[in-house]
Design a protein around this motif. Structure first.
Motif, PDB file in Angstrom:
ATOM      1  N   LEU A   1       0.912  -0.956  -0.041  1.00  0.00           N
ATOM      2  CA  LEU A   1       0.080  -0.020  -0.043  1.00  0.00           C
ATOM      3  C   LEU A   1       0.840   1.331  -0.115  1.00  0.00           C
ATOM      4  N   PRO A   2       0.899   2.103  -0.984  1.00  0.00           N
ATOM      5  CA  PRO A   2       1.752   3.264  -1.164  1.00  0.00           C
ATOM      6  C   PRO A   2       1.438   3.965   0.016  1.00  0.00           C
ATOM      7  N   ALA A   3       0.299   4.228   0.509  1.00  0.00           N
ATOM      8  CA  ALA A   3      -0.041   5.114   1.715  1.00  0.00           C
ATOM      9  C   ALA A   3       0.560   4.927   2.919  1.00  0.00           C
ATOM     10  N   ALA A   4       0.889   3.576   2.895  1.00  0.00           N
ATOM     11  CA  ALA A   4       1.417   2.932   4.378  1.00  0.00           C
ATOM     12  C   ALA A   4       2.886   3.203   4.331  1.00  0.00           C
ATOM     13  N   TRP A   5       3.183   3.757   3.235  1.00  0.00           N
ATOM     14  CA  TRP A   5       4.939   4.349   3.376  1.00  0.00           C
ATOM     15  C   TRP A   5       4.956   5.849   3.538  1.00  0.00           C
ATOM     16  N   THR A   6       3.844   6.445   3.470  1.00  0.00           N
ATOM     17  CA  THR A   6       3.798   7.888   3.546  1.00  0.00           C
ATOM     18  C   THR A   6       3.511   8.376   5.033  1.00  0.00           C
ATOM     19  N   PRO A   7       4.392   9.178   5.721  1.00  0.00           N
ATOM     20  CA  PRO A   7       3.975   9.717   7.036  1.00  0.00           C
ATOM     21  C   PRO A   7       3.076  10.593   7.178  1.00  0.00           C
ATOM     22  N   ASN A   8       2.271  10.753   8.026  1.00  0.00           N
ATOM     23  CA  ASN A   8       1.241  11.870   8.180  1.00  0.00           C
ATOM     24  C   ASN A   8       1.803  13.070   8.704  1.00  0.00           C
ATOM     25  N   PRO A   9       1.076  14.141   8.507  1.00  0.00           N
ATOM     26  CA  PRO A   9       1.823  15.589   8.577  1.00  0.00           C
ATOM     27  C   PRO A   9       2.572  15.672   9.898  1.00  0.00           C
ATOM     28  N   SER A  10       2.271  15.212  11.006  1.00  0.00           N
ATOM     29  CA  SER A  10       3.110  15.323  12.400  1.00  0.00           C
ATOM     30  C   SER A  10       4.249  14.446  12.239  1.00  0.00           C
ATOM     31  N   GLU A  11       4.075  13.280  11.657  1.00  0.00           N
ATOM     32  CA  GLU A  11       5.151  12.288  11.677  1.00  0.00           C
ATOM     33  C   GLU A  11       6.455  13.030  10.583  1.00  0.00           C
ATOM     34  N   GLN A  12       5.718  13.573   9.575  1.00  0.00           N
ATOM     35  CA  GLN A  12       6.667  14.424   8.569  1.00  0.00           C
ATOM     36  C   GLN A  12       7.386  15.504   9.268  1.00  0.00           C
ATOM     37  N   ALA A  13       6.628  16.009   9.960  1.00  0.00           N
ATOM     38  CA  ALA A  13       7.067  17.358  10.923  1.00  0.00           C
ATOM     39  C   ALA A  13       8.295  16.983  11.634  1.00  0.00           C
ATOM     40  N   LEU A  14       8.062  15.718  12.368  1.00  0.00           N
ATOM     41  CA  LEU A  14       9.384  15.478  13.406  1.00  0.00           C
ATOM     42  C   LEU A  14      10.404  15.078  12.481  1.00  0.00           C
ATOM     43  N   ALA A  15      10.238  14.377  11.444  1.00  0.00           N
ATOM     44  CA  ALA A  15      11.338  14.020  10.385  1.00  0.00           C
ATOM     45  C   ALA A  15      11.994  15.301   9.820  1.00  0.00           C
ATOM     46  N   ASP A  16      11.341  16.520   9.497  1.00  0.00           N
ATOM     47  CA  ASP A  16      11.768  17.692   8.981  1.00  0.00           C
ATOM     48  C   ASP A  16      12.721  18.295  10.130  1.00  0.00           C
ATOM     49  N   ALA A  17      12.121  18.448  11.341  1.00  0.00           N
ATOM     50  CA  ALA A  17      12.590  19.100  12.488  1.00  0.00           C
ATOM     51  C   ALA A  17      14.177  18.728  12.922  1.00  0.00           C
ATOM     52  N   VAL A  18      14.269  17.350  13.123  1.00  0.00           N
ATOM     53  CA  VAL A  18      15.526  16.895  13.308  1.00  0.00           C
ATOM     54  C   VAL A  18      16.686  17.319  12.557  1.00  0.00           C
ATOM     55  N   HIS A  19      16.494  17.848  11.324  1.00  0.00           N
ATOM     56  CA  HIS A  19      17.646  18.479  10.620  1.00  0.00           C
ATOM     57  C   HIS A  19      18.026  19.708  11.002  1.00  0.00           C
ATOM     58  N   LEU A  20      17.207  20.336  12.098  1.00  0.00           N
ATOM     59  CA  LEU A  20      17.570  21.615  12.434  1.00  0.00           C
ATOM     60  C   LEU A  20      18.144  21.587  13.663  1.00  0.00           C
TER      61      LEU A  20
END
Length: 510
Positions: A385-404
């Motif tokens: 399921l392609p959707a199962a490989w896509t993080p939800n908005p808050s999960e993606q935000a966590l992934a983005d924030a670690v780079h900061l």
């Protein structure tokens, strides 16, 4: 079909099924990583530990130290006795990343496929070649795509990665009557986790019993060695080695319903076995666990003495006061998966030899189908399921924030963001106690371990904003805070010191 061609085809099948197992369990682990659902407990802890090994240090983890209030420098060998993890250290010389552990676990699980194939060959040695080949193929498929391996892969990395192939190899060497190798495998199992000496002892009892019936004195001697030295190894690890590495006596004692220590429990087993048995089935989740484990293979494991090897591991869970040990949502079932599978194979082979009137082939195929169908909700189905490989908005935000978060900074972070920071920051998980870190990464939209409610996470943000921290980034309920005024104390902040008293994780129902 000529023998050389048959052997070549057998090798091709073995390789194909091994690759399939590796790909499936690796994909489940990487899918959870991609969607930011693998936590610092426990992937981050093992990542920090193996990284220390790779630098020729004792396995230390700041995540474990801080969250459970162990003194600075505490070694994980004082938590669980798992020195075999040091074998993973060279992998970090190639790629210093937590995903290396996800890949290593997948490889170790996949290494069990050829062993399962040999076990099936031993069990069906008297069957026609076509039957033996089909049994080997089917057993490898059930093992490699088994729900316990998928579940363990979906929750990160654990010592079970070594326990599974070593348990299989010990059982296979016993069937091959290579008793020296059996002892070596048992010794290695004792280096995986302190309680696995009990599994080795149980196998010693099984091996000795079989050897006595067949007149195999070597099997009897090997069985006696395991029966005696297995518990000795576990007691040595629990009573001597773990405390010597800074562990706390009784820290993982979860059997208050039976007694305050092992001696009291042993006496209770002798004097009041009825009550002891009642404790093991005093909750519907415990009964469901047994039905789940045995029913998923249509009760086939019940027909083999090998099932006794899993009794110590199941007893640890059923008699535990901690409800999380009764669930199938963690990695615990993978420890007993090799035992269940081998026991089911032995039962099926024995019924086939006896030509039981009941349709054995259909029963065996039904057990395989049942196990594979259960694998779908445990991760196999979501892989397509392609959707199962896509993080939800808050999960993606966590992934983005670690780079900061700057490299080398001290940080407290959401449990699921922690593994993305362990290789370049001094990170611990954000929990009920502020730790005076330079950066704090936390979410406020859904409850995250170990907080009990989302409100607690929001309260933490308000506390820090009112005491020297400023928000430097915020998106989709995820906020990154920076300590702008280090001199301003944060109420309740605490960093474990040399006099810290370790605390246990609150026992919550899964």
């Amino acid at each position: 079909m000529s023998a050389p061609i048959a052997r070549q085809q057998d090798r091709i099948r073995t390789v194909a099924l091994t690759v399939l197992c590796f790909a499936a369990v690796l994909a489940v682990g990487l899918q959870q990583w991609a969607t930011v659902r693998i936590g610092g407990f426990d992937l981050g802890i093992f990542d920090q530990a193996v990284r220390e090994y790779s630098h020729f240090h004792l396995p230390r983890s700041a995540i474990k130290n801080y969250h459970h209030e162990f003194p600075p420098g505490f070694s994980l060998l004082g938590d669980h006795f798992s020195p075999i993890l040091a074998l993973l250290a060279p992998l970090y010389w190639v790629w210093d990343d937590p995903r290396m552990l996800i890949g290593a676990q997948a490889a170790l699980f996949a290494a069990g496929v050829p062993v399962v194939r040999r076990i099936a060959r031993h069990c069906f040695a008297a069957a026609p070649p076509v039957t033996a080949r089909r049994a080997a193929d089917l057993s490898c498929l059930v093992y490699g795509l088994g729900w316990p391996l998928l579940r363990a892969s979906g929750v990160g990395f654990h010592e079970v990665a070594f326990a599974v192939p070593l348990t299989l190899l010990m059982l296979e060497r016993g069937l091959a009557r290579r008793y020296g190798a059996v002892l070596v495998c048992a010794a290695l199992l004792c280096c995986v986790k302190e309680d696995l000496g009990l599994l080795a002892a149980a196998y010693g009892a099984v091996l000795g019993g079989r050897g006595r019936r067949s007149g195999d004195r070597s099997a009897v001697r090997c069985g006696l060695v395991l029966l005696v030295l297995g518990p000795v190894a576990s007691l040595l690890a629990i009573r001597v080695l773990i405390p010597a590495m800074g562990g706390v006596s009784g820290y993982y004692w979860n059997y208050g319903a039976l007694g305050p220590d092992m001696g009291a429990v042993a006496m209770r087993f002798v004097t009041d076995p009825v009550t002891v048995f009642a404790v093991g089935v005093d909750h519907s989740e415990k009964v469901a666990l047994l039905l789940w484990l045995l029913g998923s293979l249509l009760l086939l494991p019940l027909g083999s003495a090998t099932l006794w090897c899993g009794v110590p591991l199941l007893a640890e869970r059923l008699f535990s006061d901690n409800p999380s040990h009764w669930a199938t949502t963690h990695h615990y079932d993978a420890f007993v998966w090799p035992v269940l599978l081998v026991a089911a194979l032995e039962t099926a082979a024995r019924l086939h030899r006896r030509r039981v009137e009941w349709p054995v082939a259909r029963w065996t195929l039904g057990a395989a189908a049942c196990s594979l169908l259960l694998s779908v909700p445990f991760g196999l189905g979501a892989l397509v399921l392609p959707a199962a490989w896509t993080p939800n908005p808050s999960e993606q935000a966590l992934a983005d924030a670690v780079h900061l978060v700057p490299t080398g900074a001290t940080a407290e972070a959401d449990n699921n963001a922690v593994p993305r920071l362990t290789n370049r920051t001094k990170v611990v998980i954000a929990d009920s106690t502020p730790r005076d870190a330079e950066y704090v990464l936390i979410q406020t939209v859904s409850k995250t371990f170990p907080f009990a409610t989302v409100d607690e996470q929001r309260d933490r943000v308000r506390l820090l904003l009112g005491n020297g921290y400023t928000a430097v980034w915020s998106k989709d309920g995820v906020i990154l805070l920076h300590r702008a005024e280090p001199a301003l104390p944060v109420p309740g902040a605490h960093v474990p010191g040399k006099d810290s008293v370790p605390v246990k994780e609150p026992e919550v129902r899964p």
